[in-house]
Motif scaffolding. Structure first.
Motif, PDB file in Angstrom:
ATOM      1  N   LEU A 194       0.809  -1.223   0.000  1.00 16.73           N
ATOM      2  CA  LEU A 194       0.000   0.000   0.000  1.00 16.73           C
ATOM      3  C   LEU A 194       0.839   1.268   0.000  1.00 16.73           C
ATOM      4  O   LEU A 194       0.317   2.363  -0.254  1.00 16.73           O
ATOM      5  N   THR A 199      -3.161   8.791   0.219  1.00 17.08           N
ATOM      6  CA  THR A 199      -4.187   8.667   1.244  1.00 17.08           C
ATOM      7  C   THR A 199      -5.385   9.537   0.865  1.00 17.08           C
ATOM      8  O   THR A 199      -5.282  10.384  -0.028  1.00 17.08           O
ATOM      9  N   LEU A 258      -6.521  -1.241   1.175  1.00 17.21           N
ATOM     10  CA  LEU A 258      -6.710  -0.761  -0.191  1.00 17.21           C
ATOM     11  C   LEU A 258      -8.157  -0.317  -0.363  1.00 17.21           C
ATOM     12  O   LEU A 258      -9.080  -1.112  -0.194  1.00 17.21           O
ATOM     13  N   ARG A 286      -4.963   4.476  -0.094  1.00 17.59           N
ATOM     14  CA  ARG A 286      -4.605   3.779   1.143  1.00 17.59           C
ATOM     15  C   ARG A 286      -5.296   4.474   2.301  1.00 17.59           C
ATOM     16  O   ARG A 286      -5.019   5.644   2.594  1.00 17.59           O
TER      17      ARG A 286
END
Length: 390
Positions: A194, A199, A258, A286
């Motif tokens: 990841l 993010t 994920l 992520r």
């Protein structure tokens, strides 16, 4: 200001590439080439990317059909191989997505998702058992922001039909959808691969560097006012604080996995066997599991159905998550996370209907209003803003 200058610089550079491509119409022939569009794909390129692991296999011919444009340019491809390729069972029914126009490239590249499907199909898809297309190739050119994702044409191979977002889904479909998400999340729970992904907070920063999402969301809230609960009318500032807080929690407080990232109901399909699947993996991230769960349930279920089903859907999700390898929170912890993570779906659809004239029309007004009605009703029912303390 630096991000704006960066984006302006990219506009100039990428625009130059698009102009050059219009003049010279380059063909994709080697594995290192990234096609401009389906029209620039050749037998040599398809051989390079599809036959790379089968010595002697070659693509003899192909046909392109069903072209369409949106955030990407899409075509179906039927491929014919020589005897070696046919005997090896290489895929014949494909679907290609390319970033062809300047608008597409600036939207995907500016939001830092130009290589999302490349990451998904090359790195993640082979590792998970779930209902989603198989991927065969993906690439993105960092200079021109050309990109290509070559995947299974599920309409042919699985008899898939995409869900009409304005129609209600059934209880069985909702259950299958959340189980599918749980298999994805459990497989990649705190997974080392990841680290290459952005993010949710990164994504918000990237989008805001390209477009004033906060302002466009406020405009969208006003445009959709007729379908938004009265308690949220004019609450754009508080709602935006909720979006920022929710994404911070998804980024920093929940265990990372994920994420599909944009799993609204219009991204789902039903196979000929009745399975619910997820397509369009451009915005993988992520972050915390509840981001996807809340977005899927609240965008897909009519309010009365969601009120009747959401607790049982969450219990089903948690059960499947444990079987798939995730660390299962308590139901109360999960319920709080669901309430809090219901915010991003609001921003995504308020922004979509609140678009400025220079932005592409990504969805119809009817679809935007349907999903805004479902999502904002969920925010009101779940007291999401109070759950976030904003």
């Amino acid at each position: 200001m630096n991000s704006k200058l960066w984006l302006l610089g990219r506009f100039v550079v990428v625009g130059g590439h698009v102009l050059w491509e219009k003049v010279f119409r380059p063909k994709a022939r080697t594995v290192d080439d990234v096609p401009v569009s389906g029209e620039t794909i050749t037998e040599q390129w398809l051989t390079a990317v599809l036959c790379r692991d089968i010595p002697g296999a070659e693509v003899h011919s192909f046909e392109i059909s069903d072209g369409s444009r949106g955030t990407s340019t899409r075509v179906a491809i039927h491929v014919r191989y020589n005897d070696i390729g046919t005997a090896a069972g290489l895929p014949t029914e494909l679907f290609a997505k390319t970033s062809t126009s300047l608008r597409q490239r600036m939207l995907l590249g500016g939001a830092r998702v130009i290589d999302g499907e490349t990451h998904f199909f090359k790195t993640f898809r082979p590792m998970v058992e779930m209902e989603a297309p198989r991927g065969y190739w993906g690439a993105a050119d960092p200079a021109s922001w050309r990109s290509v994702a070559l995947m299974e044409n599920i309409a042919v191979t699985r008899g898939a039909e995409f869900v009409e977002p304005n129609a209600p889904i059934t209880r069985d479909q909702a259950e299958d959808l959340v189980r599918n998400l749980a298999r994805l999340h459990g497989t990649f729970w705190v997974h080392p691969s990841l680290s290459v992904l952005h993010t949710p907070t990164d994504m918000l920063v990237a989008v805001r560097s390209a477009i004033d999402m906060k302002t466009r969301s406020a405009v969208g809230l006003k445009r959709a006012e007729a379908v938004v609960p009265a308690a949220l009318h004019g609450a754009d500032e508080r709602l935006w604080r909720g979006v920022e807080r929710a994404l911070d929690i998804a980024t920093n407080d929940l265990p990372p996995t994920l994420l599909h990232g944009d799993p609204h109901i219009g991204q789902t399909y039903v196979t000929r066997d009745g399975r619910m699947g997820l397509a369009d993996w451009q915005v993988i991230m992520r972050g915390g599991w509840a981001h996807d769960f809340a977005y899927s349930v609240n965008s897909g279920c009519e309010p009365d159905d969601r009120r009747a089903w959401d607790r049982e859907l969450l219990a089903l999700y948690l059960d499947e998550l444990g079987h798939a390898g995730g660390i299962v929170p308590s139901f109360d912890e999960a319920w709080l996370a669901y309430r809090q993570q219901s915010m991003f779906a609001y921003a995504a659809w308020a922004f979509t209907i609140g678009r400025a004239v220079y932005q592409p029309e990504m969805q119809s007004v009817e679809t935007c209003l349907t999903l805004m009605r479902r999502i904002t009703t969920a925010l009101d029912d779940l007291d999401s803003l109070d759950a976030l303390g904003v």
